[in-house]
Design a protein around this motif. Structure first.
Motif: not given
Length: 153
Positions: A6, A107, A111, A113
């Motif tokens: 990320e 998010c 992705e 959760h």
């Protein structure tokens, strides 16, 4: 929690799922008040410092070797050991509502959760009628309009 792949912070226009009243609803980032804390270990010393991302020259990734301005104002080579996104994100939901949230409430769209065993909270706010399964990952996303007292059946 931030995955290794990320970015250190999210940018305006990014599609996200935003936590709203206990459920994740689709939204888009409208503004960012960026504040990324970078923990570095200075090379040649075994000391660590936490600095703001604007004091770092180089890629903002854990393990990267960067140049950092120390608290004394000197430039020093260092290795990033931790990144913390403390930015404030204003998001716009699909019905036009806006909310300012921390990174921990967002998010990247697609992705996971929550753990598959933790789906009980979904019955409280966002309704199963609007769930979408994305990217073979069993990620549930909901319309923001379906959350809250007006949506109660």
């Amino acid at each position: 929690f931030q995955a290794a792949d990320e970015p250190a912070y999210l940018t305006v226009g990014t599609d996200v799922s935003a936590k709203y009243r206990g459920a994740f609803c689709e939204a888009k980032i409208k503004t960012v008040k960026r504040m990324v804390k970078v923990k570095v270990t200075l090379k040649g010393e075994s000391t660590s410092q936490v600095v703001q991302d604007d004091q770092v020259k180089g890629p903002l990734r854990v393990g990267s070797t960067v140049e950092v301005k120390t608290s004394e104002g000197l430039s020093s080579e260092a290795v990033i050991s931790k990144l913390t996104d403390a930015s404030l994100y204003t998001v716009v939901f699909d019905d036009g509502d806006e909310k300012t949230l921390r990174r921990s409430s967002l998010c990247l769209k697609g992705e996971r959760h929550f753990a598959e065993s933790e789906v009980s909270f979904l019955t409280d706010d966002c309704h199963f009628l609007n769930k979408k399964v994305q990217n073979d990952r069993n990620v549930l996303n909901f319309s923001h309009a379906d959350v809250g007292p007006a949506a109660a059946d």
